[in-house]
Design a protein around this motif. Structure first.
Motif, PDB file in Angstrom:
ATOM      1  N   LEU A 178       0.827  -1.215   0.000  1.00  0.00           N
ATOM      2  CA  LEU A 178       0.000   0.000   0.000  1.00  0.00           C
ATOM      3  C   LEU A 178       0.860   1.265   0.000  1.00  0.00           C
ATOM      4  O   LEU A 178       0.494   2.262  -0.622  1.00  0.00           O
ATOM      5  N   THR A 179       1.997   1.219   0.685  1.00  0.00           N
ATOM      6  CA  THR A 179       2.906   2.370   0.665  1.00  0.00           C
ATOM      7  C   THR A 179       3.468   2.589  -0.731  1.00  0.00           C
ATOM      8  O   THR A 179       3.541   3.725  -1.223  1.00  0.00           O
ATOM      9  N   GLY A 180       3.873   1.488  -1.380  1.00  0.00           N
ATOM     10  CA  GLY A 180       4.368   1.608  -2.753  1.00  0.00           C
ATOM     11  C   GLY A 180       3.316   2.191  -3.675  1.00  0.00           C
ATOM     12  O   GLY A 180       3.608   3.054  -4.502  1.00  0.00           O
ATOM     13  N   TRP A 181       2.071   1.717  -3.523  1.00  0.00           N
ATOM     14  CA  TRP A 181       0.974   2.235  -4.355  1.00  0.00           C
ATOM     15  C   TRP A 181       0.772   3.725  -4.117  1.00  0.00           C
ATOM     16  O   TRP A 181       0.645   4.504  -5.063  1.00  0.00           O
ATOM     17  N   PHE A 182       0.752   4.141  -2.855  1.00  0.00           N
ATOM     18  CA  PHE A 182       0.529   5.551  -2.532  1.00  0.00           C
ATOM     19  C   PHE A 182       1.668   6.429  -3.057  1.00  0.00           C
ATOM     20  O   PHE A 182       1.428   7.515  -3.606  1.00  0.00           O
ATOM     21  N   LEU A 183       2.905   5.971  -2.923  1.00  0.00           N
ATOM     22  CA  LEU A 183       4.044   6.750  -3.404  1.00  0.00           C
ATOM     23  C   LEU A 183       4.013   6.883  -4.928  1.00  0.00           C
ATOM     24  O   LEU A 183       4.321   7.953  -5.474  1.00  0.00           O
ATOM     25  N   ILE A 184       3.640   5.812  -5.621  1.00  0.00           N
ATOM     26  CA  ILE A 184       3.551   5.867  -7.084  1.00  0.00           C
ATOM     27  C   ILE A 184       2.490   6.873  -7.509  1.00  0.00           C
ATOM     28  O   ILE A 184       2.732   7.722  -8.386  1.00  0.00           O
ATOM     29  N   GLN A 185       1.311   6.801  -6.909  1.00  0.00           N
ATOM     30  CA  GLN A 185       0.221   7.692  -7.311  1.00  0.00           C
ATOM     31  C   GLN A 185       0.543   9.154  -6.987  1.00  0.00           C
ATOM     32  O   GLN A 185       0.321  10.048  -7.812  1.00  0.00           O
ATOM     33  N   THR A 186       1.066   9.402  -5.804  1.00  0.00           N
ATOM     34  CA  THR A 186       1.390  10.777  -5.419  1.00  0.00           C
ATOM     35  C   THR A 186       2.554  11.313  -6.240  1.00  0.00           C
ATOM     36  O   THR A 186       2.536  12.478  -6.668  1.00  0.00           O
ATOM     37  N   GLY A 187       3.554  10.480  -6.478  1.00  0.00           N
ATOM     38  CA  GLY A 187       4.682  10.916  -7.308  1.00  0.00           C
ATOM     39  C   GLY A 187       4.255  11.283  -8.716  1.00  0.00           C
ATOM     40  O   GLY A 187       4.714  12.286  -9.270  1.00  0.00           O
ATOM     41  N   ASN A 188       3.350  10.503  -9.290  1.00  0.00           N
ATOM     42  CA  ASN A 188       2.864  10.817 -10.633  1.00  0.00           C
ATOM     43  C   ASN A 188       1.985  12.066 -10.649  1.00  0.00           C
ATOM     44  O   ASN A 188       2.004  12.835 -11.608  1.00  0.00           O
ATOM     45  N   LEU A 189       1.223  12.286  -9.576  1.00  0.00           N
ATOM     46  CA  LEU A 189       0.448  13.523  -9.464  1.00  0.00           C
ATOM     47  C   LEU A 189       1.364  14.744  -9.486  1.00  0.00           C
ATOM     48  O   LEU A 189       1.114  15.720 -10.206  1.00  0.00           O
ATOM     49  N   LEU A 190       2.431  14.690  -8.687  1.00  0.00           N
ATOM     50  CA  LEU A 190       3.359  15.823  -8.624  1.00  0.00           C
ATOM     51  C   LEU A 190       4.103  16.008  -9.945  1.00  0.00           C
ATOM     52  O   LEU A 190       4.319  17.141 -10.384  1.00  0.00           O
ATOM     53  N   ALA A 191       4.475  14.891 -10.579  1.00  0.00           N
ATOM     54  CA  ALA A 191       5.173  14.988 -11.865  1.00  0.00           C
ATOM     55  C   ALA A 191       4.260  15.587 -12.929  1.00  0.00           C
ATOM     56  O   ALA A 191       4.682  16.439 -13.721  1.00  0.00           O
ATOM     57  N   ALA A 192       2.994  15.152 -12.966  1.00  0.00           N
ATOM     58  CA  ALA A 192       2.047  15.687 -13.950  1.00  0.00           C
ATOM     59  C   ALA A 192       1.823  17.177 -13.724  1.00  0.00           C
ATOM     60  O   ALA A 192       1.762  17.963 -14.680  1.00  0.00           O
ATOM     61  N   ARG A 193       1.702  17.575 -12.472  1.00  0.00           N
ATOM     62  CA  ARG A 193       1.506  18.994 -12.158  1.00  0.00           C
ATOM     63  C   ARG A 193       2.692  19.828 -12.641  1.00  0.00           C
ATOM     64  O   ARG A 193       2.530  20.897 -13.232  1.00  0.00           O
ATOM     65  N   SER A 194       3.914  19.332 -12.381  1.00  0.00           N
ATOM     66  CA  SER A 194       5.115  20.052 -12.795  1.00  0.00           C
ATOM     67  C   SER A 194       5.222  20.139 -14.319  1.00  0.00           C
ATOM     68  O   SER A 194       5.544  21.193 -14.877  1.00  0.00           O
ATOM     69  N   LEU A 195       4.945  19.029 -15.002  1.00  0.00           N
ATOM     70  CA  LEU A 195       5.066  19.013 -16.460  1.00  0.00           C
ATOM     71  C   LEU A 195       4.032  19.917 -17.122  1.00  0.00           C
ATOM     72  O   LEU A 195       4.351  20.654 -18.067  1.00  0.00           O
ATOM     73  N   LEU A 196       2.800  19.878 -16.643  1.00  0.00           N
ATOM     74  CA  LEU A 196       1.766  20.734 -17.232  1.00  0.00           C
ATOM     75  C   LEU A 196       2.068  22.209 -16.995  1.00  0.00           C
ATOM     76  O   LEU A 196       1.793  23.059 -17.851  1.00  0.00           O
ATOM     77  N   HIS A 197       2.642  22.519 -15.850  1.00  0.00           N
ATOM     78  CA  HIS A 197       3.037  23.906 -15.583  1.00  0.00           C
ATOM     79  C   HIS A 197       4.125  24.343 -16.555  1.00  0.00           C
ATOM     80  O   HIS A 197       4.115  25.479 -17.058  1.00  0.00           O
TER      81      HIS A 197
END
Length: 318
Positions: A178-197
């Motif tokens: 569950l920790t791995g899943w949460f880190l993957i999802q949150t990391g991709n959220l932050l990466a998507a936010r940075s890239l779209l900006h």
């Protein structure tokens, strides 16, 4: 190139499929599976949920062909692409990135407690069951190595290492998954936010992530689970260890927010930032340090003490 790929459903789906399947044949590439949801998330944010569902079809079909059944596609959907589709819908509806991360955290808690509750109420000794299954696999591996002529001393050392690994994994497996899943999802959220900006993509809700601050009450839940892990026995100890680890993970992101604020305060250049952030992927000790910074910030408030100017700049709401 990623900018162009994530404007087409077929291309985004093909990229996600490659990121998913390549590690099956090249195990050294396993870490890239962590960014498998990113092309789908970017596409869904830019072109809408319908395009995201179209892209998802490709990795799911590929998983079905490779796995030869529904188990592998279902696992891929639940672990990798269901939450990005939900997050894209929420973000396009005006939710903030931190709110989407909170949704992932709540989902992870519900699933983890469901697993632990099922094991407790059903009388299943989960660590023992997991250790039993892994020991069966261990014996198969050792038998195969014996037939290949591996020496007795080397086998004994390998058996000892496997025994230690099995003991650790059987104790921590629910929290690890569950920790791995949460880190993957949150990391991709932050990466998507940075890239779209950077690309000037569809605007997301404004927020300053360097001011991220967790509710004070959460630290008492972490402390309570830590006490269970140290002093309880049986199912309660297992609950304390696994739930305590998962509850502590958001403090890693609070620590990361503090480090980002320090980068801004001291005008740290991009190269140094990249080195520090890259170290998080390869040095477990660095991850623990960042987590502890976030945890002790509950009482110390590093940003207020060290990273605000004399003209009275303070965090919002302070």
């Amino acid at each position: 190139m990623l900018n162009k790929i994530t404007t087409h459903a077929a291309l985004a789906g093909l990229l996600s499929t490659g990121l998913l399947l390549l590690p099956l044949w090249l195990p050294l590439l396993t870490p890239i599976q962590g960014i498998m949801p990113l092309p789908i998330l970017l596409l869904a944010l830019r072109s809408g949920p319908q395009a995201g569902w179209q892209a998802v079809a490709l990795p799911l079909v590929a998983a079905w062909m490779v796995g030869g059944g529904v188990a592998f596609p279902l696992m891929v959907f639940l672990l990798f692409v269901s939450f990005p589709l939900l997050a894209a819908w929420l973000l396009r509806a005006g939710w903030r990135t931190s709110q989407c991360a909170l949704v992932a955290f709540l989902i992870g808690n519900l699933v983890l407690l469901g697993i632990l509750g099922w094991a407790t109420l059903g009388g299943v000794d989960l660590p023992v069951q997991l250790a039993h299954e892994m020991n069966l696999l261990k014996e198969e591996v050792l038998t195969a190595l014996t037939t290949q002529g591996v020496g007795a001393v080397a086998l004994a050392e390998f058996r000892h290492s496997l025994d230690q690994l099995i003991a650790l994994v059987s104790l921590l497996l629910p929290a690890m998954v569950l920790t791995g899943w949460f880190l993957i999802q949150t990391g991709n959220l932050l990466a998507a936010r940075s890239l779209l900006h950077r690309w000037g993509g569809p605007p997301l809700a404004e927020e300053n992530l360097t001011e991220m601050r967790l509710p004070f009450a959460l630290v008492w839940a972490v402390i309570a689970m830590g006490l269970l892990a140290m002093f309880a026995h049986g199912a309660l100890r297992y609950l304390g260890i696994n739930w305590g680890i998962f509850l502590a993970i958001p403090y890693f992101f609070q620590g990361l927010a503090i480090i980002q604020r320090a980068f801004q305060w001291y005008a740290v250049r991009g190269l140094v930032r990249g080195v520090v952030l890259t170290a998080l992927f390869f040095w477990t000790g660095m991850v623990l340090i960042v987590l502890l910074i976030g945890l002790f910030d509950t009482w110390i408030d590093f940003r207020l003490r060290f990273f605000y100017n004399k003209e009275g700049q303070t965090p919002s709401g302070r």
